[in-house]
Design an enzyme around this catalytic site. Structure first.
Site, short mmCIF file in Angstrom:
data_model
loop_
_atom_site.label_atom_id
_atom_site.label_comp_id
_atom_site.label_asym_id
_atom_site.label_seq_id
_atom_site.Cartn_x
_atom_site.Cartn_y
_atom_site.Cartn_z
N HIS A 37 -2.07 -12.34 -8.95
CA HIS A 37 -1.05 -12.98 -10.05
C HIS A 37 -0.34 -14.09 -9.35
CE1 HIS A 37 -0.69 -8.32 -10.97
NE2 HIS A 37 -0.97 -8.75 -12.01
N GLN A 61 -1.40 -0.72 -24.87
CA GLN A 61 -2.91 -0.91 -24.40
C GLN A 61 -3.27 0.27 -23.60
OE1 GLN A 61 -1.67 -4.81 -22.13
NE2 GLN A 61 -2.94 -4.01 -21.00
N LEU A 184 -8.48 -7.42 -5.87
CA LEU A 184 -7.14 -7.25 -5.77
C LEU A 184 -6.86 -6.58 -7.23
CD1 LEU A 184 -5.18 -9.68 -3.80
CD2 LEU A 184 -6.20 -7.60 -2.95
N SER A 185 -5.95 -5.37 -7.13
CA SER A 185 -5.57 -4.91 -8.62
C SER A 185 -4.26 -3.93 -8.18
CB SER A 185 -6.67 -3.89 -8.88
OG SER A 185 -6.23 -3.03 -9.99
N SER A 186 -3.44 -4.05 -9.30
CA SER A 186 -2.35 -3.11 -9.06
C SER A 186 -2.67 -1.69 -8.66
CB SER A 186 -1.29 -3.17 -10.16
OG SER A 186 -1.37 -4.54 -10.66
N ARG A 187 -3.88 -1.28 -9.25
CA ARG A 187 -4.36 0.10 -9.21
C ARG A 187 -4.61 0.62 -7.61
NH1 ARG A 187 -6.41 2.28 -14.26
NH2 ARG A 187 -5.60 0.93 -15.73
#
Ligand code: PAF
Length: 280
Positions: A37, A61, A184-187
């Protein structure tokens, strides 16, 4: 950094900027911000004079209530990161500000939304397309930035912007990886150390396919077999799909000839759904 929670307040500020002929960039997010982000925010700062980041965990969503409730909410940390970067404004509306209760309209991009992520997540992309359209109308940005990490989402947003003649320029931000190669991922926050290592096979399968292709293998089945073997040999990883697609239509490539192609992969590690992709 200004923080707005209501449509009236954020619109008042944007009107002031527009009267001063300042260009406005929007970076829509659901919070839990990471370097992916932040790289979009830096890019936004390089293309527009004013940058607004929206933080809104969009309920429409999520097709699964559990996924929505588990979604990380880290507003204080997010605001600190954005303040440090020098973002001009953050918009953090409550659900009732966006969906006041009598909302009926849904934006749908049916062909692009049908396969891949759309196949197993009924209504997900309608939710994304609708919230993005709402934010574009509400905030009237000149440009908006979305990462290539969610490549199908990005294509859907590009398509709806074109189809609805929205006066917003969509800018793509590159997919950002950590040092090990994990997208990269929030998960990723939900993965253990072992899970993070297991998840690297997603990247490895993409790289193998890209290397084989660049070394001259152009048969789609051969390329997919090489990637599939890596995924299948990884304990703790369940593959949902691995596909080589034509970038603009997201249709599976039958043969590789001239167009731009991308490999998409999705799998579960420790019950966490992980996505990755790479241009061939
Ligand atoms: O990618 C996301 O974080 C979300 O899908 C988006 C684009 C902010 C819409 O809620």
């Amino acid at each position: 950094m200004m923080k707005f929670t209501t449509k009236a307040d954020v619109q008042r500020q944007i009107r002031i900027w527009k009267k001063l002929y300042k260009s406005v960039a929007l970076v829509p997010t659901m919070g839990a911000l990471h370097e992916g982000h932040l790289s979009l925010v830096r890019k936004a700062q390089s293309v527009a004079e004013r940058v607004v980041v929206s933080i809104f965990v969009n309920p429409t969503q999520f097709n699964n209530a559990d996924d929505l409730s588990k979604y990380p909410r880290t507003e204080e940390a997010d605001l600190a990161l954005l303040r440090e970067l020098g973002v001009h404004a953050v918009f953090t509306p409550a659900v009732a500000e966006i969906y006041p209760g009598d909302t009926q309209t849904v934006v749908s991009v049916p062909e692009l939304a049908a396969p891949w992520e759309g196949a197993g997540r009924a209504g997900h992309f309608e939710g994304v397309a609708t919230i993005v359209s709402i934010l574009f109308h509400m905030l009237t940005p000149d440009v908006a930035l979305f990462g290539e990490k969610d490549f199908q989402q990005l294509r859907i947003i590009e398509q709806l912007t074109t189809d609805l003649h929205l006066p917003v320029k969509i800018i793509r931000g590159e997919l950002i990886r950590d040092k090990s190669g994990l997208a990269l991922s929030s998960r990723n926050e939900r993965l253990s150390d072992v899970g993070r290592k297991t998840a690297l096979s997603l990247h490895e399968s993409l790289l193998t396919i890209q290397e084989l292709y660049r070394a001259g293998t152009s048969d789609v089945d051969t390329l997919l077999a090489a990637g599939t073997k890596i995924l299948a040999d990884t304990d703790g990883l369940t593959t949902d799909y691995l596909a080589i697609v034509e970038e603009s239509t997201l249709a599976p490539a039958k043969e590789l000839c001239g167009n731009t192609y991308r490999t998409l992969v999705c799998g579960y590690v420790e019950d966490v759904r992980l996505l990755d992709n790479m241009r061939l």
